[in-house]
Design an enzyme around this catalytic site. Structure first.
Site, PDB file in Angstrom:
ATOM      1  N   HIS A  68     -12.616   3.127  -0.148  1.00 12.26           N
ATOM      2  CA  HIS A  68     -12.602   2.131   0.947  1.00 12.26           C
ATOM      3  C   HIS A  68     -13.326   0.855   0.534  1.00 12.26           C
ATOM      4  O   HIS A  68     -13.834   0.116   1.386  1.00 12.26           O
ATOM      5  CB  HIS A  68     -13.312   2.653   2.228  1.00 12.26           C
ATOM      6  CG  HIS A  68     -12.631   3.791   2.921  1.00 12.26           C
ATOM      7  ND1 HIS A  68     -13.344   4.799   3.540  1.00 12.26           N
ATOM      8  CD2 HIS A  68     -11.325   4.075   3.117  1.00 12.26           C
ATOM      9  CE1 HIS A  68     -12.489   5.658   4.089  1.00 12.26           C
ATOM     10  NE2 HIS A  68     -11.267   5.235   3.843  1.00 12.26           N
TER      11      HIS A  68
ATOM     12  N   GLU B 171      -8.102  -4.972   5.372  1.00 15.15           N
ATOM     13  CA  GLU B 171      -7.977  -4.695   3.943  1.00 15.15           C
ATOM     14  C   GLU B 171      -6.866  -5.522   3.307  1.00 15.15           C
ATOM     15  O   GLU B 171      -6.993  -5.959   2.169  1.00 15.15           O
ATOM     16  CB  GLU B 171      -7.739  -3.188   3.732  1.00 15.15           C
ATOM     17  CG  GLU B 171      -9.001  -2.397   4.018  1.00 15.15           C
ATOM     18  CD  GLU B 171      -8.784  -0.894   4.141  1.00 15.15           C
ATOM     19  OE1 GLU B 171      -8.371  -0.463   5.236  1.00 15.15           O
ATOM     20  OE2 GLU B 171      -9.014  -0.166   3.172  1.00 15.15           O
TER      21      GLU B 171
ATOM     22  N   ASN C 215       0.874  -1.169   0.000  1.00 13.13           N
ATOM     23  CA  ASN C 215       0.000   0.000   0.000  1.00 13.13           C
ATOM     24  C   ASN C 215       0.915   1.224   0.000  1.00 13.13           C
ATOM     25  O   ASN C 215       1.467   1.598   1.027  1.00 13.13           O
ATOM     26  CB  ASN C 215      -0.881  -0.049   1.260  1.00 13.13           C
ATOM     27  CG  ASN C 215      -1.866   1.096   1.326  1.00 13.13           C
ATOM     28  OD1 ASN C 215      -1.816   2.018   0.514  1.00 13.13           O
ATOM     29  ND2 ASN C 215      -2.753   1.046   2.299  1.00 13.13           N
TER      30      ASN C 215
ATOM     31  N   ARG D  52      -2.593  -2.062  -3.525  1.00  9.52           N
ATOM     32  CA  ARG D  52      -3.794  -1.258  -3.340  1.00  9.52           C
ATOM     33  C   ARG D  52      -3.688  -0.059  -4.271  1.00  9.52           C
ATOM     34  O   ARG D  52      -2.716   0.697  -4.211  1.00  9.52           O
ATOM     35  CB  ARG D  52      -3.890  -0.781  -1.898  1.00  9.52           C
ATOM     36  CG  ARG D  52      -5.047   0.151  -1.698  1.00  9.52           C
ATOM     37  CD  ARG D  52      -5.109   0.657  -0.279  1.00  9.52           C
ATOM     38  NE  ARG D  52      -6.241   1.552  -0.155  1.00  9.52           N
ATOM     39  CZ  ARG D  52      -6.195   2.733   0.465  1.00  9.52           C
ATOM     40  NH1 ARG D  52      -5.070   3.141   1.019  1.00  9.52           N
ATOM     41  NH2 ARG D  52      -7.256   3.479   0.548  1.00  9.52           N
TER      42      ARG D  52
ATOM     43  N   ARG E  80     -11.222  15.921   6.818  1.00  6.93           N
ATOM     44  CA  ARG E  80     -12.049  16.316   5.657  1.00  6.93           C
ATOM     45  C   ARG E  80     -13.439  16.728   6.112  1.00  6.93           C
ATOM     46  O   ARG E  80     -13.999  16.122   7.035  1.00  6.93           O
ATOM     47  CB  ARG E  80     -12.190  15.145   4.670  1.00  6.93           C
ATOM     48  CG  ARG E  80     -10.889  14.722   4.032  1.00  6.93           C
ATOM     49  CD  ARG E  80     -11.138  13.719   2.911  1.00  6.93           C
ATOM     50  NE  ARG E  80      -9.899  13.057   2.540  1.00  6.93           N
ATOM     51  CZ  ARG E  80      -9.683  11.742   2.659  1.00  6.93           C
ATOM     52  NH1 ARG E  80     -10.633  10.941   3.113  1.00  6.93           N
ATOM     53  NH2 ARG E  80      -8.528  11.231   2.304  1.00  6.93           N
TER      54      ARG E  80
END
Ligand code: AMP
Length: 404
Positions: free
Chosen positions: A186, A390, A10, A97, A247
């Site tokens: 996601h 993940e 990743n 990823r 965010r």
């Protein structure tokens, strides 16, 4: 012996996270990260979980790591020291990823020159993420050109969102010309957690409707009907939807015109404001939910308001996705905040008994790394906590592709 190890990478702009898994039994062999790549003093944390190195636990090193290629070489050396080197014939593939797959990539894809060029062409849609993902693929290819490099896209699970939910109500030609639509992110986590929720309830995934709340530093919600994603809160970029660590999530787009016309801010300044200096951080000065909770507990007004805004947004999405799904079987919390912050789960579900939601306070207070149901016995809808994984999901998808 068939090769069954998958290295999952990743790559972020200045970091490289990795895990080596053995998909013969889904076990983790090693993992770690290199951070502050190219920033002078980089840091490596490596944890062997098997073999002679495992007893020693985590190893940490600092030093200069100039770029992602150097970072992967450092990782390869650490793995080799544990007898898990990348030259092993047991390594079946490298899984990467990749944040944005656009409308082109809806499945894990073996990377060749053409695929790499297409991932590169999606950089305008994910300028912060896809360049690092491309670099990670290039570097891994240069180290083991013979191995399949497989891209697993964060957007892929959301490709099933129907057109009317994926489209923004703007001029159709403009949307088409600039590829403007809801992609969602996601996806690997939403996919894993929705299936794990069905398993937790002991029901076939096809029969279960789940609202997944992935609450990490970035946060997103999804509505999953029978294993198929039908709605998700992030949009063209990961900015839309829930209140996040830094965010804003949803806001009136006219805020941007206002900041430009009246505030004189540039597009880049507004981008940075909304992505990096908003959310919990913008509202109270802390993006870590632990700090927000601590301060709110001491009566700090800004932290209390930020917490209330975070929870209010969550409730709105739970309500909206209940309407989208019609019948909800489970609401599942996952990721750093969702797995750990019982206060967030309690507040998000509070008052939603009309939607069939009620918690068992004792079950909610338990801290555990196991998937668990935390709803009251009488509740119509199960509320669950499912730790996301993940890396395991990426490895499983990659292994399925290379062994099919
Ligand atoms: P993630 O992006 O999934 O790694 O989640 C990271 C976020 O999880 C951090 O920014 C924290 O806000 C949050 N977090 C981690 N542990 C806890 C905890 N014990 N209580 C509340 N929030 C937590």
């Amino acid at each position: 012996m068939t090769a069954s190890r998958i290295l999952v990478l990743n790559s972020g702009s200045s970091s490289l996270k990795y895990q080596l898994l053995d998909m013969a039994d889904s076990s983790r062999l090693a993992g770690g990260l290199v951070e502050r790549i190219g920033e002078g003093t980089s840091r490596l944390v490596h944890e062997p979980l098997t073999g002679p190195g495992a007893a020693g636990g985590k190893r940490e090193r600092t030093g200069a790591v100039a770029d992602h290629e150097a970072a992967l070489r450092v990782v390869a050396a650490e793995l080799a020291a544990d007898g898990l080197g990348l030259d092993s014939p047991e390594l079946a593939a490298v899984g990467h990823r990749v944040v944005h797959g656009g409308t082109r990539f809806t499945r894990p894809t073996v990377v060749d020159d053409e695929v790499l060029a297409e991932i590169r062409s999606l950089i305008p849609l994910a300028p912060l993420h896809n360049p690092a993902n491309v670099t990670g693929i290039e570097v891994a290819r240069s180290l083991r050109a013979d191995l399949p490099q497989v891209a697993v896209f964060d957007t892929a699970f959301h490709a099933t969102v129907p057109e009317y939910a994926a489209r923004y109500a703007i001029d159709a030609e403009t949307a088409q010309k600039y590829s403007i639509r809801r992609y969602g992110f996601h996806g690997t986590s939403h996919s894993y957690v929705s299936r794990a929720t069905a398993a937790l309830l002991g029901r076939p995934v096809e029969d279960v409707n789940v609202i997944v709340l992935h609450l990490g530093n970035g946060a997103s919600a999804s509505a999953v009907r029978g294993g198929v994603c039908v709605e998700t809160s992030m949009g063209l970029t990961p900015l839309e939807g829930l209140v996040m660590g830094t965010r804003s999530g949803d806001l009136d787009p006219a805020v941007i015109f206002h900041l430009s016309r009246v505030g004189g801010l540039s597009v880049d300044e507004i981008d940075s404001l909304l992505n990096k200096k908003s959310g919990l951080l913008g509202m109270c000065g802390d993006n870590d939910m632990r700090e927000v909770l601590r301060r709110a507990g001491e009566g700090d007004e800004a932290a209390s308001t930020a917490f209330a805004a975070y929870v209010h947004r969550l409730k709105k999405y739970i309500g909206a996705y209940s309407a989208v799904l019609g019948r909800v079987d489970a609401v599942t919390f996952t990721a750093g905040v969702g797995e750990n912050a019982h206060q967030v789960r309690e507040a998000a579900v509070d008052g939603l008994s009309e939607l069939g939601l009620a918690l068992d306070p004792e079950a909610n207070a338990v801290r555990s790394a196991q998937p668990r149901v935390i709803s009251a016995a009488h509740a119509r809808v199960a509320v669950a906590v499912v730790p996301t994984d993940e890396e395991l999901e990426i490895a499983a998808q990659v292994y399925a592709l290379v062994t099919q």
